[in-house]
Design a protein around this motif. Structure first.
Motif, mmCIF file in Angstrom:
data_model
loop_
_atom_site.group_PDB
_atom_site.id
_atom_site.type_symbol
_atom_site.label_atom_id
_atom_site.label_comp_id
_atom_site.label_asym_id
_atom_site.label_seq_id
_atom_site.Cartn_x
_atom_site.Cartn_y
_atom_site.Cartn_z
ATOM 1 N N UNK A 25 0.842 -1.199 0.000
ATOM 2 C CA UNK A 25 0.000 0.000 0.000
ATOM 3 C C UNK A 25 0.873 1.244 0.000
ATOM 4 N N UNK A 26 1.856 1.263 0.888
ATOM 5 C CA UNK A 26 2.770 2.399 0.962
ATOM 6 C C UNK A 26 3.584 2.537 -0.317
ATOM 7 N N UNK A 27 4.066 1.409 -0.837
ATOM 8 C CA UNK A 27 4.882 1.449 -2.053
ATOM 9 C C UNK A 27 4.135 1.987 -3.246
ATOM 10 N N UNK A 28 2.886 1.517 -3.450
ATOM 11 C CA UNK A 28 2.084 2.023 -4.563
ATOM 12 C C UNK A 28 1.808 3.515 -4.406
ATOM 13 N N UNK A 29 1.454 3.920 -3.189
ATOM 14 C CA UNK A 29 1.136 5.330 -2.964
ATOM 15 C C UNK A 29 2.334 6.222 -3.250
ATOM 16 N N UNK A 155 -6.493 0.313 -2.260
ATOM 17 C CA UNK A 155 -6.386 1.064 -1.013
ATOM 18 C C UNK A 155 -5.457 2.260 -1.195
ATOM 19 N N UNK A 156 -4.287 2.002 -1.838
ATOM 20 C CA UNK A 156 -3.337 3.084 -2.058
ATOM 21 C C UNK A 156 -3.903 4.181 -2.936
ATOM 22 N N UNK A 157 -4.597 3.791 -4.005
ATOM 23 C CA UNK A 157 -5.200 4.780 -4.896
ATOM 24 C C UNK A 157 -6.301 5.563 -4.214
ATOM 25 N N UNK A 158 -7.124 4.857 -3.396
ATOM 26 C CA UNK A 158 -8.196 5.530 -2.672
ATOM 27 C C UNK A 158 -7.634 6.563 -1.696
ATOM 28 N N UNK A 164 -4.370 11.662 2.232
ATOM 29 C CA UNK A 164 -2.990 12.133 2.156
ATOM 30 C C UNK A 164 -2.059 10.934 2.254
ATOM 31 N N UNK A 165 -0.839 11.095 1.774
ATOM 32 C CA UNK A 165 0.148 10.023 1.830
ATOM 33 C C UNK A 165 0.390 9.554 3.264
#
Length: 392
Positions: A25-29, A155-158, A164-165
């Motif tokens: 999730x963190x990596x994609x964001x 989740x990351x895209x949402x 916010x990041x």
């Protein structure tokens, strides 16, 4: 272990995939933040360097650590350190220090922890799981990883689109805490090794062992070629989507969802098998299939046809990753397992780094479709070589 391995084995499997979900999730964001902010192949290449180079360097000694010390405590220490780093970045971000260089530094520091953790994790499975169950467990692992790949971009895209990041970073912190609590319940005995050797001699001995084994030598050769030539699909597909079909979070998310859907479906098929009759043959065929889909991606001018090719590429990955892991886990000696997986990780990351440094900037000069087609054809030739080289 033969009778009572399930509780420990599945708890370990679950803990690592819980942690993986938060990490993804963190990596994609972070990657999408950089990609959407810059729309630059150079910046994506820099992000890839920050992610891979520290892992490559730490792999020179992390494999020997996994063979000399407690793999359990190496995993706990690495995951705990990554969680603290993530918490630190979230605080910095919340205070308003929104800087791309900060993200690159953070990615590099996390990469060190991942470089320590991964050889220990991969080496621990043969200690927890009987050999006859390794294909099944690795297949389940690939399915769970694919499920994370399906859910984490959503989740990351949402989060990236609506919040916010900071919140994506905090998800990684929470999942790391859950993983650490699980790890304290795992029992892993230290592997007997020659304590007189230094990390440098351990590393050299590991390489000598690797290249002295014909099965591992061929495996590592095709692994190096694959990671290098798969770079367009694994790193530059974000740019292809943006340039061919539009720079939107929806398209980026849809690509990851389609890829993951193919991986989940094939991962379930792999998980049904206790063992393949010929792992090398399955590996060669899966790499060849991936190569064909890369060529198709280059020709697709319609988003839905492109996503169809992406689905097929995702379908191939569980077969590729499972067979590679099982070949190592059933071929390498227990006291060389950590170094073998560390070298596997290092060579793969090095090839991916070389591919990113060369093809990333090149993608700003020539059409991406030609990069996809050329690399796909070369990968197909490599798969044919491996199939011929591993015939018995």
């Amino acid at each position: 272990m033969q009778l009572h391995w399930q509780k420990q084995g599945y708890l370990f499997l679950a803990s690592q995939n819980i942690s993986l979900f938060g990490t993804m999730v963190t990596g994609y964001a972070i990657t999408w933040y950089i990609s959407l902010t810059t729309n630059s192949g150079l910046w994506l290449a820099l992000a890839t360097v920050s992610t891979l180079l520290p892992q490559i360097l730490i792999s020179l000694i992390s494999g020997s650590w996994a063979d000399r010390y407690s793999r359990k405590w190496l995993i706990i220490g690495a995951d705990g350190g990554i969680a603290l780093l993530t918490l630190g970045l979230s605080i910095i971000w919340e205070l308003g220090f929104h800087s791309l260089p900060w993200l690159l530094i953070f990615a590099a520091l996390r990469s060190v922890g991942q470089g320590i953790q991964q050889p220990a994790v991969s080496s621990a499975y043969p200690q927890l799981v009987p050999e006859k169950e390794l294909t099944r467990i690795n297949g389940i692992n690939q399915t769970l990883m694919s499920l994370s790949t399906l859910l984490s971009p959503m989740v990351g895209g949402l989060i990236l689109a609506n919040f916010d990041l900071y919140w994506a970073l905090m998800i990684d912190v929470v999942t790391a805490i859950v993983e650490l609590l699980c790890m304290f319940q795992i029992k892993l005995k230290p592997v007997k090794s020659d304590k007189k050797q230094t990390p440098s001699t351990d590393f050299l001995t590991g390489f000598k062992y690797l290249f002295g084994n014909s099965i591992l030598r061929r495996l590592f050769t095709i692994n190096a070629l694959s990671f290098l030539l798969m770079t367009p699909a694994t790193v530059l597909s974000l740019l292809l989507i943006q340039r061919q079909f539009g720079a939107t979070v929806s398209y980026l998310t849809l690509q990851e969802v389609v890829w993951a859907s193919g991986s989940i479906m094939s991962g379930l098929i792999v998980a049904k098998h206790k063992a393949f009759k010929n792992n090398s043959r399955v590996l060669g065929l899966a790499i060849g299939a991936f190569a064909i889909t890369m060529v198709l991606m280059g020709f697709m001018s319609n988003i839905w046809l492109y996503l169809g090719a992406m689905f097929l590429a995702g379908w191939s990955m569980p077969f590729i990753m499972t067979t590679q892991a099982v070949i190592i886990q059933t071929t390498a000696a227990p006291d060389f397992m950590g170094r073998t997986f560390a070298n596997y990780q290092m060579i793969g990351n090095l090839m991916l780094l070389i591919g990113s440094l060369t093809l990333g900037p090149l993608a700003d000069v020539i059409p991406l479709i030609w990069i996809f087609i050329t690399c796909g054809l070369l990968l197909l030739i490599s798969a044919i070589w491996y199939l011929k080289a591993t015939q018995y």
